[in-house]
Design an enzyme around this catalytic site. Structure first.
Site, PDB file in Angstrom:
ATOM      1  N   CYS A  43       0.828  -1.215   0.000  1.00  0.00           N
ATOM      2  CA  CYS A  43       0.000   0.000   0.000  1.00  0.00           C
ATOM      3  C   CYS A  43       0.862   1.265   0.000  1.00  0.00           C
ATOM      4  O   CYS A  43       0.514   2.268   0.634  1.00  0.00           O
ATOM      5  CB  CYS A  43      -0.973   0.016   1.176  1.00  0.00           C
ATOM      6  SG  CYS A  43      -2.204  -1.267   1.082  1.00  0.00           S
ATOM      7  N   ALA A  44       1.992   1.182  -0.678  1.00  0.00           N
ATOM      8  CA  ALA A  44       2.841   2.368  -0.842  1.00  0.00           C
ATOM      9  C   ALA A  44       3.364   2.325  -2.278  1.00  0.00           C
ATOM     10  O   ALA A  44       4.566   2.362  -2.519  1.00  0.00           O
ATOM     11  CB  ALA A  44       3.981   2.359   0.168  1.00  0.00           C
TER      12      ALA A  44
END
Ligand code: PMP
Length: 454
Positions: free
Chosen positions: A386-387
């Site tokens: 999630c980056a």
């Protein structure tokens, strides 16, 4: 099952027992036994071929098992569970007292100032979305943020600064951006969830304030591993999640200055957030209640307070030396492993949490992660965590494999991971795997489901 024996809080391993029996005063090497008792301490998981092994949990940066004392506290308060703030009965009054006591515990633990608010949220994502609805101007972020600290900021009011090869140059880039054009808020993660690199939040706070901006810290990763203080670091806002702090019962918290929050629209519209309601006019409350409409997650809130109290009992020095020993061991082992590369954001990061993300020179990290789980009973995570913008910038491959550790981890866990990794990198998995929509999975999976599965 929840253990209630206080003596069982820290399991005694063979080496420790031997030194106790021999009367030797030599301390147990840091990291050789868990720092704290977690509910999964004795968990065995099935592996392919019909065996079961002790589970090695190196995915705690995603979600950590509960401290045993947290699970015990939850079990203890559940019989008293009743409606908050409204009931007249004794259990309801005790439930209300627990929630308000937890609010005070959170405030104290994170060094809140007297007039700061503690708003209970679902998690860090929820907390940062609340802040996004309250910011009266532009928000500056670094590109290394988790999506939770990248996506909530209003379109057109979010300015992204690309992190530079060094922390020093990154501070310069932020300085230049805030000088170029004023912003209301600088929001940064306390530590990268991809690399574990810790950001210098005290210096970032001074930098933001020098330009008239406020600073928010996404402490989802930092708080479970380092003591964070709003007052000491001069932070305006702090967000964190219970589930990464050994309190996985679905609550989080947002702490900080009241004025923007009091001026913002209620995070949720509904009961508890209002002074009076007429069909043509609503008078919203000020304070935390404005953003906490509806029945709160009492169990999650109680769990957070108990976990924070446990951090205080364990002490910062013990936590630091435990996790540092394991982090050093993990990175030393990975440094010696051929065929992989450890992902870094900065050349000059001098502090990092027990997180390491690796890339494979050849082969799939998804398959590697699946085999670690299915053949070795070791939990890690594969993906971009999630980056995506950060991962795509610093990594050479499409996906990485992350190992992350914490208070329940031991040197034995790290060694089992390093041994299994070396074997899988050189020989490949021992079983056949297939790739489906959910990722890699064993072609034939003979692992039994636990008896509670339905
Ligand atoms: N920020 C960081 C740095 C994180 O690592 C995470 C979780 N991976 C989040 C925010 C989001 O946390 P939550 O899912 O609890 O909202």
């Amino acid at each position: 099952m929840i253990a209630t024996d206080q003596a069982a809080v820290r399991p005694v391993r063979t080496s420790e027992a031997a030194s106790m029996m021999s009367g030797s005063a030599s301390p147990v090497p840091a990291g050789s036994v868990p720092l704290a008792r977690l509910v999964d301490a004795e968990l065995e998981v099935p592996v392919l071929g019909g065996r079961a092994v002790r589970h090695v949990n190196l995915d705690v940066a995603a979600s950590a098992p509960a401290f045993t004392v947290v699970a015990e506290q939850v079990a203890r308060v559940l019989p008293y569970y009743a409606s908050v703030h409204r009931g007249t009965g004794y259990p309801s009054q005790q439930t209300t007292a627990l929630v308000e006591g937890a609010r005070a515990t959170v405030a104290r633990h994170v060094g809140a100032r007297d007039d700061d608010l503690v708003v209970f949220t679902r998690n860090t994502t929820d907390a940062l979305n609340l802040l996004a609805s309250a910011v009266p101007g532009d928000t500056v972020v670094l590109d290394l943020e988790h999506h939770a600290n990248l996506l909530p900021w209003r379109d057109g009011a979010r300015r992204v600064v690309v992190a530079q090869p060094t922390i020093a140059e990154t501070l310069d880039a932020l300085d230049a951006e805030l000088a170029r054009c004023p912003a209301a808020l600088l929001t940064v993660t306390g530590a990268s969830n991809v690399t574990g690199e810790v950001l210098p939040i005290d210096r970032l706070a001074r930098l933001a304030h020098a330009h008239g901006a406020r600073i928010a810290v996404d402490a989802a990763q930092l708080l479970p591993h380092r003591r964070v203080s709003l007052e000491a670091s001069d932070l305006d806002y702090l967000a964190f999640s219970g589930h990464k702090a050994y309190a996985p019962f679905g609550a989080g918290a947002f702490v900080g200055r009241a004025d923007w929050l009091d001026a913002a629209p209620a995070h949720l519209a509904g009961g508890g957030a209002v002074e009076t309601v007429r069909l043509d006019r609503v008078e919203w409350k000020h304070g935390a209640a404005r953003h906490e409409a509806g029945t709160p997650n009492v169990v999650g809130i109680v769990a957070i307070a108990r976990a924070l109290a446990e951090f205080e009992r364990l002490g910062e020095a013990a936590r630091d030396s435990h996790e540092q020993a394991l982090t050093d061991r993990l990175h030393a082992g990975l440094g010696a492993q051929r065929g992989i590369r450890v992902v870094h954001g900065f050349e000059d990061a001098d502090d990092r949490l027990g997180i390491a993300t690796i890339e494979l020179e050849r082969g799939s990290v998804g398959l590697l992660a699946a085999a670690l789980g299915a053949e070795h009973g070791i939990s890690v995570r594969a993906g971009r965590f999630c980056a995506h913008p950060f991962f795509d910038r610093v990594a050479g491959r499409a996906n990485g494999l992350r190992a992350s550790l914490g208070a329940g981890s031991t040197t034995d866990d790290v060694d089992r991971f390093l041994t299994a990794l070396a074997k899988l990198v050189s020989d490949g998995p021992a079983h056949a795997y297939d790739r489906g929509p959910e990722g890699w999975h064993p072609l034939v999976d003979d692992r039994p489901r636990p008896e509670f599965a339905f």
